[in-house]
Design a protein around this motif. Structure first.
Motif, PDB file in Angstrom:
ATOM      1  N   GLU A 336       0.836  -1.204   0.000  1.00 49.32           N
ATOM      2  CA  GLU A 336       0.000   0.000   0.000  1.00 49.32           C
ATOM      3  C   GLU A 336       0.871   1.254   0.000  1.00 49.32           C
ATOM      4  O   GLU A 336       0.579   2.236  -0.703  1.00 49.32           O
ATOM      5  N   LYS A 337       1.968   1.233   0.775  1.00 53.45           N
ATOM      6  CA  LYS A 337       2.837   2.409   0.873  1.00 53.45           C
ATOM      7  C   LYS A 337       3.534   2.713  -0.439  1.00 53.45           C
ATOM      8  O   LYS A 337       3.603   3.889  -0.856  1.00 53.45           O
ATOM      9  N   TYR A 338       4.050   1.689  -1.109  1.00 54.41           N
ATOM     10  CA  TYR A 338       4.886   1.940  -2.273  1.00 54.41           C
ATOM     11  C   TYR A 338       4.197   1.697  -3.617  1.00 54.41           C
ATOM     12  O   TYR A 338       4.696   2.145  -4.649  1.00 54.41           O
ATOM     13  N   ALA A 339       3.073   0.957  -3.620  1.00 56.42           N
ATOM     14  CA  ALA A 339       2.356   0.714  -4.874  1.00 56.42           C
ATOM     15  C   ALA A 339       0.978   1.361  -4.889  1.00 56.42           C
ATOM     16  O   ALA A 339       0.318   1.410  -5.929  1.00 56.42           O
ATOM     17  N   GLY A 340       0.537   1.833  -3.724  1.00 53.72           N
ATOM     18  CA  GLY A 340      -0.753   2.502  -3.659  1.00 53.72           C
ATOM     19  C   GLY A 340      -1.946   1.583  -3.767  1.00 53.72           C
ATOM     20  O   GLY A 340      -3.046   2.024  -4.124  1.00 53.72           O
ATOM     21  N   PHE A 377       4.777  -6.881  -4.328  1.00 54.20           N
ATOM     22  CA  PHE A 377       5.824  -6.553  -3.363  1.00 54.20           C
ATOM     23  C   PHE A 377       7.192  -6.557  -4.047  1.00 54.20           C
ATOM     24  O   PHE A 377       7.991  -5.621  -3.887  1.00 54.20           O
ATOM     25  N   GLU A 378       7.456  -7.609  -4.798  1.00 53.69           N
ATOM     26  CA  GLU A 378       8.752  -7.713  -5.473  1.00 53.69           C
ATOM     27  C   GLU A 378       8.944  -6.580  -6.475  1.00 53.69           C
ATOM     28  O   GLU A 378      10.047  -6.065  -6.636  1.00 53.69           O
ATOM     29  N   GLU A 379       7.871  -6.192  -7.137  1.00 50.46           N
ATOM     30  CA  GLU A 379       7.955  -5.170  -8.186  1.00 50.46           C
ATOM     31  C   GLU A 379       8.133  -3.772  -7.627  1.00 50.46           C
ATOM     32  O   GLU A 379       8.913  -2.965  -8.158  1.00 50.46           O
ATOM     33  N   PHE A 380       7.416  -3.440  -6.553  1.00 54.97           N
ATOM     34  CA  PHE A 380       7.337  -2.055  -6.116  1.00 54.97           C
ATOM     35  C   PHE A 380       8.022  -1.747  -4.778  1.00 54.97           C
ATOM     36  O   PHE A 380       8.306  -0.584  -4.503  1.00 54.97           O
ATOM     37  N   VAL A 381       8.271  -2.774  -3.961  1.00 56.31           N
ATOM     38  CA  VAL A 381       8.693  -2.486  -2.587  1.00 56.31           C
ATOM     39  C   VAL A 381      10.175  -2.724  -2.335  1.00 56.31           C
ATOM     40  O   VAL A 381      10.855  -1.893  -1.713  1.00 56.31           O
ATOM     41  N   GLU A 382      10.711  -3.838  -2.811  1.00 55.26           N
ATOM     42  CA  GLU A 382      12.053  -4.256  -2.412  1.00 55.26           C
ATOM     43  C   GLU A 382      13.098  -3.168  -2.636  1.00 55.26           C
ATOM     44  O   GLU A 382      14.010  -2.989  -1.829  1.00 55.26           O
ATOM     45  N   GLU A 383      12.981  -2.422  -3.713  1.00 56.62           N
ATOM     46  CA  GLU A 383      13.991  -1.414  -4.041  1.00 56.62           C
ATOM     47  C   GLU A 383      14.057  -0.273  -3.029  1.00 56.62           C
ATOM     48  O   GLU A 383      15.029   0.502  -3.026  1.00 56.62           O
ATOM     49  N   GLN A 387      17.439   0.473   4.697  1.00 53.83           N
ATOM     50  CA  GLN A 387      17.728   0.226   6.111  1.00 53.83           C
ATOM     51  C   GLN A 387      17.072  -1.083   6.555  1.00 53.83           C
ATOM     52  O   GLN A 387      16.101  -1.548   5.946  1.00 53.83           O
ATOM     53  N   PRO A 388      17.605  -1.733   7.610  1.00 55.37           N
ATOM     54  CA  PRO A 388      17.051  -3.020   8.042  1.00 55.37           C
ATOM     55  C   PRO A 388      15.544  -2.948   8.264  1.00 55.37           C
ATOM     56  O   PRO A 388      15.060  -2.117   9.041  1.00 55.37           O
ATOM     57  N   THR A 389      14.806  -3.800   7.563  1.00 55.24           N
ATOM     58  CA  THR A 389      13.345  -3.783   7.633  1.00 55.24           C
ATOM     59  C   THR A 389      12.807  -5.208   7.614  1.00 55.24           C
ATOM     60  O   THR A 389      13.149  -5.997   6.723  1.00 55.24           O
ATOM     61  N   PHE A 390      11.972  -5.532   8.579  1.00 58.62           N
ATOM     62  CA  PHE A 390      11.263  -6.811   8.587  1.00 58.62           C
ATOM     63  C   PHE A 390       9.947  -6.648   7.828  1.00 58.62           C
ATOM     64  O   PHE A 390       9.137  -5.770   8.157  1.00 58.62           O
ATOM     65  N   ILE A 391       9.734  -7.476   6.824  1.00 56.48           N
ATOM     66  CA  ILE A 391       8.446  -7.536   6.124  1.00 56.48           C
ATOM     67  C   ILE A 391       7.706  -8.771   6.643  1.00 56.48           C
ATOM     68  O   ILE A 391       8.208  -9.886   6.542  1.00 56.48           O
ATOM     69  N   LEU A 392       6.498  -8.551   7.184  1.00 59.39           N
ATOM     70  CA  LEU A 392       5.775  -9.600   7.903  1.00 59.39           C
ATOM     71  C   LEU A 392       4.556 -10.085   7.129  1.00 59.39           C
ATOM     72  O   LEU A 392       4.031  -9.380   6.263  1.00 59.39           O
ATOM     73  N   ASP A 393       4.116 -11.287   7.492  1.00 55.81           N
ATOM     74  CA  ASP A 393       2.797 -11.819   7.117  1.00 55.81           C
ATOM     75  C   ASP A 393       2.664 -12.047   5.611  1.00 55.81           C
ATOM     76  O   ASP A 393       1.920 -11.353   4.903  1.00 55.81           O
ATOM     77  N   TYR A 394       3.370 -13.067   5.134  1.00 57.70           N
ATOM     78  CA  TYR A 394       3.359 -13.435   3.720  1.00 57.70           C
ATOM     79  C   TYR A 394       2.132 -14.279   3.388  1.00 57.70           C
ATOM     80  O   TYR A 394       1.620 -15.013   4.239  1.00 57.70           O
ATOM     81  N   LEU A 417      13.772 -10.425   6.181  1.00 62.83           N
ATOM     82  CA  LEU A 417      14.545  -9.240   6.518  1.00 62.83           C
ATOM     83  C   LEU A 417      15.204  -8.706   5.258  1.00 62.83           C
ATOM     84  O   LEU A 417      15.846  -9.461   4.522  1.00 62.83           O
ATOM     85  N   PHE A 418      15.048  -7.404   5.024  1.00 59.36           N
ATOM     86  CA  PHE A 418      15.707  -6.758   3.890  1.00 59.36           C
ATOM     87  C   PHE A 418      16.661  -5.685   4.399  1.00 59.36           C
ATOM     88  O   PHE A 418      16.325  -4.904   5.289  1.00 59.36           O
ATOM     89  N   ILE A 419      17.876  -5.694   3.830  1.00 57.48           N
ATOM     90  CA  ILE A 419      18.863  -4.643   4.073  1.00 57.48           C
ATOM     91  C   ILE A 419      19.520  -4.354   2.732  1.00 57.48           C
ATOM     92  O   ILE A 419      19.851  -5.277   1.988  1.00 57.48           O
ATOM     93  N   THR A 420      19.723  -3.103   2.412  1.00 56.66           N
ATOM     94  CA  THR A 420      20.268  -2.669   1.116  1.00 56.66           C
ATOM     95  C   THR A 420      19.471  -3.267  -0.036  1.00 56.66           C
ATOM     96  O   THR A 420      20.034  -3.661  -1.052  1.00 56.66           O
ATOM     97  N   CYS A 421      18.156  -3.341   0.139  1.00 55.35           N
ATOM     98  CA  CYS A 421      17.227  -3.823  -0.902  1.00 55.35           C
ATOM     99  C   CYS A 421      17.395  -5.306  -1.208  1.00 55.35           C
ATOM    100  O   CYS A 421      16.899  -5.785  -2.229  1.00 55.35           O
TER     101      CYS A 421
END
Length: 506
Positions: A336-340, A377-383, A387-394, A417-421
């Motif tokens: 929602e944040k990055y793809a609307g 998510f893969e298309e719009f968010v990962e990039e 900074q260290p970010t936990f993405i939850l609830d797949y 966990l994502f760091i540096t994309c």
């Protein structure tokens, strides 16, 4: 002896042209020097040991107490200066380098003449007294110098080193000789793995080993390497993950286990992927994915602090703060944040597919709402996840070994966990319901039969293990190579693998 003199000797040697006709002049000269040593009963390759008392780094770091001490060091000759009746040279060992001062009056005329024939790259043993030159250079005044191994290949040109990236990976031994930063990367890698083990051991985890040859490649969605066992006459697979074996150990009552080892996935190669890589998986009974989140951020921040002395690092010019706590977002929140697009408002698979098409996301077949969420998510968010970010609830569709969320069964208690994309870790509240697990395996089998070579196979023995009862369990996987890349500021995974997979030269 200057190389041109050795070359003249070469042309006077019987059968020399036949023996060396395919070698360039430098290689010929070095082989002539070796032949002379062997002829004179001084073959360096017959020396079986050399007693070393100190490393070069220890001498340099402790000069005040070492000044005047008699030491024995050994290493590779990296430079030579002078050549009259005295010479200065640099000798490099594993920990560093030190200057040596070789003087004819100290070692004797015969030894000095032999020394003058040494080449850059030769391995030498040196005994002498520690002192400091007039220019302030900590050195060893040589009383004895011995050729321990003859280098028959010249090192890359002194000031440019080994720059050809492909050659560096193929000839890592040369890369390590001439590029100290590369050597340091692998020393740091070893320290990182040691610190990880200490962190887990101190918390009561048991390190174990599970099979690399599997009859069923389970525990991940990946294409395996296939081999054949002649005695049993069956195909077997190099493991893609140790997960299913480690969870069997949780069933068996070991409760807190981990493994660090090689995995093999028959997939593409890139700066982030190598077919053979190192993975750590951790399982702990009576906790969940939230417990694994705390473990992950504590482990990585502790290792960074212990190995690098800080939790604020620089990766490819960007500062990364590993200080806990780290950011947390659900996958739905992130999309929602990055793809609307708010997937909580999407009610059907068809609606999800239509939105993906509107957003120009490539889809194949008829993916479900959960699969489309993951694609978005893969298309719009990962990039954006620097900074260290936990993405939850797949979504449950992409998490076949994960426990469902009690209040939203279409999602699972899983994080990445994502760091540096880049994905750095993957963790679950482990699925311990054997009936649900079997149904998900059957769904994976159907996908495999439809052509998905990365889908899981049915593992009946694992189902049997779950039927005996597995306690609530949290599981975590961390890619060791990617973590080393992060902590050593290395762009490519090949920079942190001593011997990356390479296509053979034709």
């Amino acid at each position: 002896m200057p190389e041109r003199d050795a070359n003249n000797d070469l042309h006077n040697s019987q059968n020399a042209n036949v023996e060396y006709e395919d070698l360039n002049e430098i290689l010929k000269v070095r082989r002539v020097k070796l032949a002379e040593l062997q002829k004179n009963g001084k073959d360096p390759f017959k020396i079986v040991k050399y007693d070393v008392t100190h490393s070069t780094k220890y001498i340099v770091d402790n000069f005040e107490s070492m000044e005047g001490a008699f030491v024995s060091v050994a290493g590779r000759l990296m430079s030579k200066r002078g050549m009259g009746k005295a010479s200065f040279c640099d000798v490099r060992d594993r920990d560093g380098k030190i200057q040596i001062y070789v003087k004819m009056d100290e070692v004797g005329a015969e030894v000095y003449e032999e020394f003058k024939k040494f080449d850059i790259g030769d391995i030498v043993g040196v005994k002498g007294e520690v002192f400091k030159t007039h220019k302030g250079e900590i050195s060893v005044k040589v009383q004895e110098i011995v050729l321990l191994s003859k280098s028959l290949q010249p090192l890359p040109e002194k000031w440019h080193g080994l720059k050809d990236v492909d050659l560096r990976y193929r000839q890592r031994y040369v890369d390590l000789i001439v590029n100290p930063d590369v050597r340091n990367t692998f020393i740091v890698r070893s320290k990182i793995i040691k610190a990880i083990r200490k962190f887990l051991d101190d918390r009561g985890f048991l390190e174990v080993e599970t099979p690399i040859l599997n009859t069923i490649p389970g525990g991940a969605a990946a294409r395996p390497f296939v081999t054949h066992h002649n005695t049993l006459d069956i195909d077997m697979y190099l493991r893609i993950a140790p997960e299913l074996y480690l969870k069997r150990l949780i069933v068996g009552g070991l409760e807190k286990v981990y493994e660090i080892g090689r995995m093999f996935r028959n997939e593409g190669m890139s700066v982030k992927h190598n077919p053979e890589f190192t993975l750590m998986e951790v399982y702990e009974a009576y906790t969940d994915y939230k417990g694994m989140m705390e473990l992950t951020e504590q482990l990585i921040s502790t290792v960074a602090q212990e190995v690098l002395g800080t939790t604020k690092i620089t990766y490819q010019g960007q500062e990364i703060d590993l200080t806990p706590p780290w950011n947390r977002m659900t996958m739905i929140e992130a999309v929602e944040k990055y793809a609307g697009v708010n997937f909580n408002n999407i009610t059907s698979d068809e609606e999800a597919r239509n939105i993906a098409k509107e957003k120009k996301v490539h889809i194949e077949g008829n993916p479900t709402k959960g699969e489309v969420l993951n694609l978005m998510f893969e298309e719009f968010v990962e990039e954006h996840l620097v900074q260290p970010t936990f993405i939850l609830d797949y979504p449950v569709e992409v998490s076949p070994l994960t426990k469902r969320k009690p209040d939203m069964p279409s999602l699972t208690e899983r994080f990445e966990l994502f760091i540096t994309c880049r994905e750095m870790a993957n963790a679950y509240s482990e699925l311990n319901d054997p009936i649900d697990q079997k149904e998900r395996f059957l769904d994976q089998v159907a996908k495999r039969e439809a052509g998905d070579e990365e889908a899981n196979m049915m593992d009946d023995d694992f189902i049997t293990a779950l039927e005996y009862g597995m306690p609530p369990t949290g599981g975590l996987g961390i890619g060791i190579d990617r973590l080393v890349m992060l902590l050593t500021d290395s762009y490519s995974i090949r920079d942190v693998l001593l011997f990356p997979t390479m296509k053979p030269k034709e």
